[in-house]
Scaffold this active site. Structure first.
Site, mmCIF file in Angstrom:
data_model
loop_
_atom_site.group_PDB
_atom_site.id
_atom_site.type_symbol
_atom_site.label_atom_id
_atom_site.label_comp_id
_atom_site.label_asym_id
_atom_site.label_seq_id
_atom_site.Cartn_x
_atom_site.Cartn_y
_atom_site.Cartn_z
ATOM 1 N N LYS A 218 0.312 -1.289 0.455
ATOM 2 C CA LYS A 218 0.105 -0.515 0.068
ATOM 3 C C LYS A 218 0.561 1.073 0.031
ATOM 4 C CE LYS A 218 -3.081 -2.935 -0.165
ATOM 5 N NZ LYS A 218 -4.355 -2.823 -0.965
ATOM 6 N N LYS B 23 -2.288 11.077 7.305
ATOM 7 C CA LYS B 23 -3.161 11.998 8.133
ATOM 8 C C LYS B 23 -4.987 10.913 8.318
ATOM 9 C CE LYS B 23 -4.211 16.040 9.490
ATOM 10 N NZ LYS B 23 -4.161 16.419 11.032
ATOM 11 N N LYS C 291 -18.633 -4.083 2.714
ATOM 12 C CA LYS C 291 -19.457 -3.278 2.076
ATOM 13 C C LYS C 291 -21.147 -3.838 1.913
ATOM 14 C CE LYS C 291 -16.289 -1.255 -1.079
ATOM 15 N NZ LYS C 291 -14.895 -1.376 -2.014
ATOM 16 N N GLU D 14 -8.900 3.401 -5.516
ATOM 17 C CA GLU D 14 -10.164 4.134 -3.976
ATOM 18 C C GLU D 14 -9.495 5.446 -3.903
ATOM 19 O OE1 GLU D 14 -10.967 -0.273 -2.841
ATOM 20 O OE2 GLU D 14 -10.236 1.170 -1.097
ATOM 21 N N ASN E 116 -7.411 -2.022 -6.259
ATOM 22 C CA ASN E 116 -8.215 -2.688 -6.538
ATOM 23 C C ASN E 116 -7.471 -3.034 -7.910
ATOM 24 O OD1 ASN E 116 -8.939 -2.795 -3.882
ATOM 25 N ND2 ASN E 116 -10.790 -2.390 -4.408
ATOM 26 N N ARG F 269 -8.569 -6.323 -9.262
ATOM 27 C CA ARG F 269 -9.135 -7.479 -9.248
ATOM 28 C C ARG F 269 -10.566 -6.912 -10.212
ATOM 29 N NH1 ARG F 269 -9.606 -6.547 -3.974
ATOM 30 N NH2 ARG F 269 -11.480 -5.811 -3.515
ATOM 31 N N VAL G 6 -16.871 -6.963 -6.787
ATOM 32 C CA VAL G 6 -17.921 -7.647 -6.226
ATOM 33 C C VAL G 6 -18.966 -6.866 -6.617
ATOM 34 C CG1 VAL G 6 -19.556 -8.850 -4.052
ATOM 35 C CG2 VAL G 6 -17.085 -8.377 -4.254
ATOM 36 N N ARG H 263 -25.403 -6.308 -1.636
ATOM 37 C CA ARG H 263 -25.317 -7.097 -1.195
ATOM 38 C C ARG H 263 -25.925 -8.616 0.585
ATOM 39 N NH1 ARG H 263 -18.642 -6.693 -0.463
ATOM 40 N NH2 ARG H 263 -17.710 -5.841 -2.775
#
Ligand code: MV4
Length: 468
Positions: free
Chosen positions: A116, A201, A237, A275, A290, A292, A295, A338
């Site tokens: 990350k 931050k 989510k 994101e 991400n 991939r 979902v 979901r």
């Protein structure tokens, strides 16, 4: 295009991938664990092979078993779905070294974005805004303390190898710092075998907005807009929508341009998601990428009219992205719920078990992606998501209405589900007004619990009996 595809996954996403393959005339090979013999993906695929016991590390994560099946069945490609090995750089690399196409990015891209702090640094250098923070791999608590002091509190301590909130600590002042730093590094070390952390931050009550991107092997980039994913609990989510009700066309345009810059800079290939955290003043900052299919991809499919699995397969087989950005325009509004096997009265704890009744909603612009059916056993070994309910409508308020109607029509007996909570959200005024942040579930849970009566489930239209 491919002749035969191995799907290294289970559940609804395996079914989702098989559906596109059928339409495109690609034969499919499913793999399954001993707990998934009755899985819908097993009966839908052209062939299916057991690759081990229920434990994921012995089956869906077992790279040599997966590659053996791909080899024996003469597959030419492997789709990892989401979760499991989808963001494992080694899996992408070995798959390709063994002569199969990997339906996803290169191992280098997965590796870089999986770290990350490396991702943060790369994005920053490509001109993507990031929050004030530290460089990679802080080892020394005293050095870290100094950087934290200069950033100013509150500060988030994040695991470099983490993501999705794992190994994260919020530090509100300098007195707490050393303790929390040692906590975070210790947890990161035991969870990921990598104790490196970085600082950022802390942004209070942000919105989570993500941009869908695609790159092909010719350097072309496509942006399929944003998804609003702020309705979450414990970093899972619950409801997603597209477009986001929170951003102006001006911010939207800036986000898209930023995403395109990032994808070009890292020469990203296949489907990816960037994101962002959005603050109250309309500033956005890179959070994670991400690497991939996600979902929540159906909400993007619904408003852009594109089968994203087909696009992934075309790119992985060496085709160019078959559309120009200018010829694509999003239309209307899409929302996804979901549906998880969880107890909403007990902090969303998993509620696995046998589904005795399963009747899905229908009607215009209502889509259900699921691998469940009547008498299906929801295994405690896997994720608790049992269905995705997606609706489309010309406007957001019509989409909310359509979702509420569909949620009431969804009948699932035998296990507890998140449907009552999602129905509550569809009737919430702040949600209707688009006024919510990542704090929404936490803030609204007491009001939900106060009005919820498990004896009279609000969600079943089938319960109406008077006068029948
Ligand atoms: C943040 C943040 C506030 N400020 N970073 C959560 C998961 C991981 N991907 C990063 N996360 C956050 N990072 C800064 N600098 C707040 C969160 C966060 C969050 C983000 C998106 C959606 C839900 C969330 C819930 C809690 C915290």
């Amino acid at each position: 295009m491919f002749n035969k595809l191995l799907i290294a996954n289970r559940g609804e996403i395996a079914v989702r991938i098989i559906r596109t393959c059928r339409r495109l005339g690609i034969r499919t090979v499913a793999v399954f664990s001993e707990a998934d013999r009755d899985g819908m993906h097993v009966s839908m695929a052209d062939e299916a092979y057991c690759i081990g016991p229920a434990r994921p590390d012995l089956s869906y994560l077992n790279i040599s078993n997966l590659l053996s099946v791909a080899h024996i069945t003469k597959c030419d490609a492997i789709h990892p779905g989401y979760g499991f090995l989808s963001e494992n750089p080694t899996f992408s690399e070995i798959t390709q070294k063994c002569g199969f196409a990997f339906v996803g990015p290169s191992h280098r891209a997965i590796e870089r974005m999986g770290q990350k702090s490396v991702a943060r640094d790369l994005m920053h250098r490509s001109g993507v805004p990031i929050l004030p923070g530290s460089p990679n791999s802080l080892e020394n608590p005293d050095e870290a303390q100094e950087i934290a002091n200069s950033i100013g509190y509150p500060v988030l301590i994040k695991a470099s190898a983490g993501g999705g909130g794992r190994g994260m600590r919020l530090c509100e002042n300098k007195d707490q710092f050393k303790n929390l730093f040692l906590n975070a590094t210790g947890e990161a070390k035991s969870a990921f075998g990598d104790g490196r952390v970085y600082l950022e931050k802390y942004l209070a009550e942000p919105r989570h907005i993500e941009i869908q991107v695609f790159g092909d092997t010719f350097g072309n980039v496509l942006v399929l807009g944003e998804r609003e994913c702020s309705i979450q609990r414990r970093h899972q989510k619950l409801i997603e929508e597209a477009p986001s009700p929170a951003i102006s066309d001006e911010i939207r345009k800036k986000m898209y341009e930023t995403a395109i810059k990032a994808v070009k800079a890292i020469e990203y290939v296949n489907a990816g998601t960037i994101e962002f955290l959005l603050d109250k003043n309309g500033n956005f900052y890179f959070m994670e990428m991400n690497t991939r299919l996600q979902v929540e991809h159906p909400v993007t499919e619904m408003i852009w009219g594109i089968d994203m699995v087909e696009l992934q397969l075309r790119i992985a087989s060496g085709e160019k992205i078959p559309y120009a950005q200018e010829e694509l325009h999003p239309r209307g509004w899409a929302i996804e719920c979901r549906i998880n096997a969880e107890d909403v009265t007990n902090n969303f704890t998993p509620s696995p078990g046998r589904i005795t009744q399963f009747i899905v909603p229908g009607g215009p612009w209502v889509r259900v992606d699921s691998a469940a059916y009547p008498n299906y056993f929801v295994s405690p070994s896997y994720d608790s998501m049992i269905a995705k309910l997606i609706v489309w409508a010309p406007t957001r308020s019509e989409a909310i209405n359509r979702m509420a109607t569909a949620l009431r029509e969804f009948r699932i007996d035998g296990i507890k589900t998140t449907i009552p909570f999602q129905l509550f959200v569809m009737k919430n005024h702040d949600f209707a007004d688009g006024l919510f942040s990542t704090k929404f579930v936490e803030t609204n849970s007491p009001a939900f619990l106060a009005q919820y009566n498990p004896e009279t489930p609000q969600n079943s239209l089938f319960m109406v009996s008077e006068g029948k």
